[in-house]
Design a protein around this motif. Sequence first.
Motif, mmCIF file in Angstrom:
data_model
loop_
_atom_site.group_PDB
_atom_site.id
_atom_site.type_symbol
_atom_site.label_atom_id
_atom_site.label_comp_id
_atom_site.label_asym_id
_atom_site.label_seq_id
_atom_site.Cartn_x
_atom_site.Cartn_y
_atom_site.Cartn_z
ATOM 1 N N PRO A 50 0.787 -1.239 0.000
ATOM 2 C CA PRO A 50 0.000 0.000 0.000
ATOM 3 C C PRO A 50 0.814 1.282 0.000
ATOM 4 O O PRO A 50 0.353 2.313 -0.492
ATOM 5 N N ARG A 51 2.027 1.217 0.555
ATOM 6 C CA ARG A 51 2.871 2.413 0.636
ATOM 7 C C ARG A 51 4.297 2.035 0.240
ATOM 8 O O ARG A 51 4.911 1.173 0.879
ATOM 9 N N ILE A 52 4.786 2.676 -0.802
ATOM 10 C CA ILE A 52 6.132 2.416 -1.308
ATOM 11 C C ILE A 52 6.889 3.741 -1.358
ATOM 12 O O ILE A 52 6.369 4.742 -1.859
ATOM 13 N N GLN A 53 8.097 3.723 -0.843
ATOM 14 C CA GLN A 53 8.972 4.891 -0.896
ATOM 15 C C GLN A 53 10.179 4.554 -1.771
ATOM 16 O O GLN A 53 10.809 3.506 -1.596
ATOM 17 N N LEU A 54 10.496 5.428 -2.705
ATOM 18 C CA LEU A 54 11.618 5.228 -3.619
ATOM 19 C C LEU A 54 12.690 6.274 -3.339
ATOM 20 O O LEU A 54 12.395 7.471 -3.266
ATOM 21 N N ILE A 55 13.939 5.821 -3.191
ATOM 22 C CA ILE A 55 15.047 6.738 -2.930
ATOM 23 C C ILE A 55 16.149 6.502 -3.958
ATOM 24 O O ILE A 55 16.686 5.396 -4.066
ATOM 25 N N ASP A 56 16.470 7.530 -4.719
ATOM 26 C CA ASP A 56 17.568 7.467 -5.687
ATOM 27 C C ASP A 56 17.821 8.880 -6.197
ATOM 28 O O ASP A 56 16.885 9.666 -6.336
ATOM 29 N N PHE A 57 19.062 9.178 -6.495
ATOM 30 C CA PHE A 57 19.427 10.518 -6.966
ATOM 31 C C PHE A 57 19.624 10.571 -8.477
ATOM 32 O O PHE A 57 19.737 11.650 -9.060
ATOM 33 N N ASP A 58 19.646 9.415 -9.128
ATOM 34 C CA ASP A 58 20.115 9.322 -10.510
ATOM 35 C C ASP A 58 18.988 9.534 -11.521
ATOM 36 O O ASP A 58 17.805 9.396 -11.205
ATOM 37 N N SER A 59 19.390 9.844 -12.750
ATOM 38 C CA SER A 59 18.450 10.017 -13.858
ATOM 39 C C SER A 59 18.627 8.891 -14.877
ATOM 40 O O SER A 59 19.667 8.228 -14.922
ATOM 41 N N VAL A 60 17.617 8.699 -15.701
ATOM 42 C CA VAL A 60 17.615 7.611 -16.679
ATOM 43 C C VAL A 60 18.516 7.962 -17.863
ATOM 44 O O VAL A 60 18.390 9.032 -18.468
ATOM 45 N N GLU A 61 19.424 7.027 -18.189
ATOM 46 C CA GLU A 61 20.288 7.149 -19.358
ATOM 47 C C GLU A 61 19.957 6.030 -20.341
ATOM 48 O O GLU A 61 19.227 5.088 -20.013
ATOM 49 N N SER A 62 20.524 6.111 -21.538
ATOM 50 C CA SER A 62 20.160 5.154 -22.587
ATOM 51 C C SER A 62 20.496 3.713 -22.208
ATOM 52 O O SER A 62 19.748 2.784 -22.536
ATOM 53 N N THR A 63 21.612 3.492 -21.506
ATOM 54 C CA THR A 63 21.969 2.123 -21.127
ATOM 55 C C THR A 63 20.972 1.529 -20.144
ATOM 56 O O THR A 63 20.855 0.301 -20.033
ATOM 57 N N ASN A 64 20.240 2.382 -19.437
ATOM 58 C CA ASN A 64 19.259 1.899 -18.461
ATOM 59 C C ASN A 64 18.040 1.273 -19.129
ATOM 60 O O ASN A 64 17.298 0.523 -18.488
ATOM 61 N N ILE A 65 17.808 1.566 -20.389
ATOM 62 C CA ILE A 65 16.699 0.946 -21.113
ATOM 63 C C ILE A 65 16.964 -0.550 -21.266
ATOM 64 O O ILE A 65 16.088 -1.388 -21.052
ATOM 65 N N THR A 66 18.200 -0.888 -21.600
ATOM 66 C CA THR A 66 18.571 -2.280 -21.845
ATOM 67 C C THR A 66 18.670 -3.088 -20.563
ATOM 68 O O THR A 66 18.162 -4.205 -20.480
ATOM 69 N N THR A 67 19.316 -2.534 -19.553
ATOM 70 C CA THR A 67 19.643 -3.323 -18.365
ATOM 71 C C THR A 67 18.696 -3.113 -17.193
ATOM 72 O O THR A 67 18.691 -3.906 -16.255
ATOM 73 N N GLN A 68 17.890 -2.043 -17.229
ATOM 74 C CA GLN A 68 17.045 -1.736 -16.078
ATOM 75 C C GLN A 68 15.561 -1.653 -16.412
ATOM 76 O O GLN A 68 14.735 -1.485 -15.522
ATOM 77 N N GLY A 69 15.212 -1.751 -17.693
ATOM 78 C CA GLY A 69 13.809 -1.798 -18.066
ATOM 79 C C GLY A 69 13.113 -0.459 -18.161
ATOM 80 O O GLY A 69 11.879 -0.401 -18.196
ATOM 81 N N TYR A 70 13.876 0.630 -18.214
ATOM 82 C CA TYR A 70 13.248 1.932 -18.419
ATOM 83 C C TYR A 70 12.844 2.083 -19.881
ATOM 84 O O TYR A 70 13.332 1.364 -20.757
ATOM 85 N N GLN A 71 11.950 3.028 -20.143
ATOM 86 C CA GLN A 71 11.465 3.248 -21.493
ATOM 87 C C GLN A 71 12.179 4.441 -22.130
ATOM 88 O O GLN A 71 12.735 5.295 -21.433
ATOM 89 N N VAL A 72 12.124 4.494 -23.450
ATOM 90 C CA VAL A 72 12.747 5.614 -24.165
ATOM 91 C C VAL A 72 12.168 6.939 -23.673
ATOM 92 O O VAL A 72 12.889 7.931 -23.508
ATOM 93 N N ALA A 73 10.877 6.953 -23.405
ATOM 94 C CA ALA A 73 10.225 8.180 -22.932
ATOM 95 C C ALA A 73 10.715 8.611 -21.551
ATOM 96 O O ALA A 73 10.475 9.747 -21.133
ATOM 97 N N ASP A 74 11.411 7.715 -20.844
ATOM 98 C CA ASP A 74 11.912 8.030 -19.500
ATOM 99 C C ASP A 74 13.263 8.740 -19.523
ATOM 100 O O ASP A 74 13.718 9.218 -18.476
ATOM 101 N N LEU A 75 13.922 8.782 -20.664
ATOM 102 C CA LEU A 75 15.265 9.358 -20.731
ATOM 103 C C LEU A 75 15.282 10.773 -20.151
ATOM 104 O O LEU A 75 14.455 11.618 -20.506
ATOM 105 N N GLY A 76 16.224 10.997 -19.240
ATOM 106 C CA GLY A 76 16.361 12.303 -18.615
ATOM 107 C C GLY A 76 15.541 12.484 -17.357
ATOM 108 O O GLY A 76 15.798 13.406 -16.577
ATOM 109 N N LYS A 77 14.556 11.633 -17.136
ATOM 110 C CA LYS A 77 13.756 11.730 -15.914
ATOM 111 C C LYS A 77 14.542 11.168 -14.729
ATOM 112 O O LYS A 77 15.430 10.328 -14.897
ATOM 113 N N TYR A 78 14.189 11.614 -13.533
ATOM 114 C CA TYR A 78 14.709 10.930 -12.360
ATOM 115 C C TYR A 78 14.189 9.494 -12.366
ATOM 116 O O TYR A 78 13.029 9.237 -12.728
ATOM 117 N N LYS A 79 15.039 8.568 -11.952
ATOM 118 C CA LYS A 79 14.618 7.168 -11.912
ATOM 119 C C LYS A 79 13.439 6.972 -10.958
ATOM 120 O O LYS A 79 12.557 6.149 -11.216
#
Length: 223
Positions: A50-79
Motif C-alpha cells: 500500500p505504501r512504497i517509498q523510492l530513494i535514488d538521486f540518478d536520472s535515466v540514461e540510454s543504457t538503463n533501457i537495456t539493463t534496467q527496463g526503463y522506457q525511451v520516454a523516460d530518458l532524462g527523468k529521475y529514476k
Amino acid sequence: MNTLNVTTDRFQRQSDLIPAERLSQLTATVIGVGAIGRQVALQLAAIGTPRIQLIDFDSVESTNITTQGYQVADLGKYKTSATREAAGSLAPEISITELQDRFRPRHKTGSVIFCCVDSISAREAIWRAISAKCEFFVDGRMLGEVIRVLAISPPAMQQYYVSTLFDQSEAHTGACTAQSTIYTANIAAGMMLHQFSRFLRRMPVDKDLSLNLLASELVLAPE
C-alpha cells in the motif's frame, strides 16, 4: 472490467502467499532504483504493497533501457519519477513517494527495507542508519549472471549481515560489458520479494542465497 473489480479481485490468486492484512500495515522503502530496485518496486506494486517509498538521486540514461527496463520516454527523468509512474500504472490505488537524493541517515524510511544499491560502502552506511529500526531488511547484489540475496529478520541475524560488508576495494567489478542484464535483475528482485513473502507469513527467511545462472547453481549459506 471496471476499476472496482480490478481492485477487489486481482489479489485472489496470491491470497495464501501474500497475507493482505499484514501487508496493509507496512511501508516498503526501496533504496536504489536501478536494475534490481526498479524491478523490486514494480513487483511490490503488483502484489499490492500500500505504501512504497523510492530513494535514488540518478536520472535515466540510454543504457538503463537495456539493463534496467526503463522506457525511451523516460530518458532524462529521475529514476524515482519514472518508476513511480510505471508502478502507479500497475496499482493506481497505492501511495508511492519519492526522494530524489542519495540515502541519508536523516531520511525517514518504512519498516521494510529493500537495499538495491551498487556499492558495499553505501550498503554499510544504510545498514548503520536503519538496522535498529526496521522489521525486515533485504539486500540484493548482482554481477553479470550471479545473484546474492541477504535477508535479515529477526535482529539475531544482524551480525551475520555485518560480516558480509567487506571493504569496497575487495569487491569484484567484472568487465564493463558483463555487469548487468534485465533478466538477472528480474530474478534477483523475485528472490527478494520471495523473502519478503516469507516474512509476511512469519516464516524463517533465508539469510544468504547465491544463484549462479551460468552454472545453474543455487547455494544457501549454512545456519
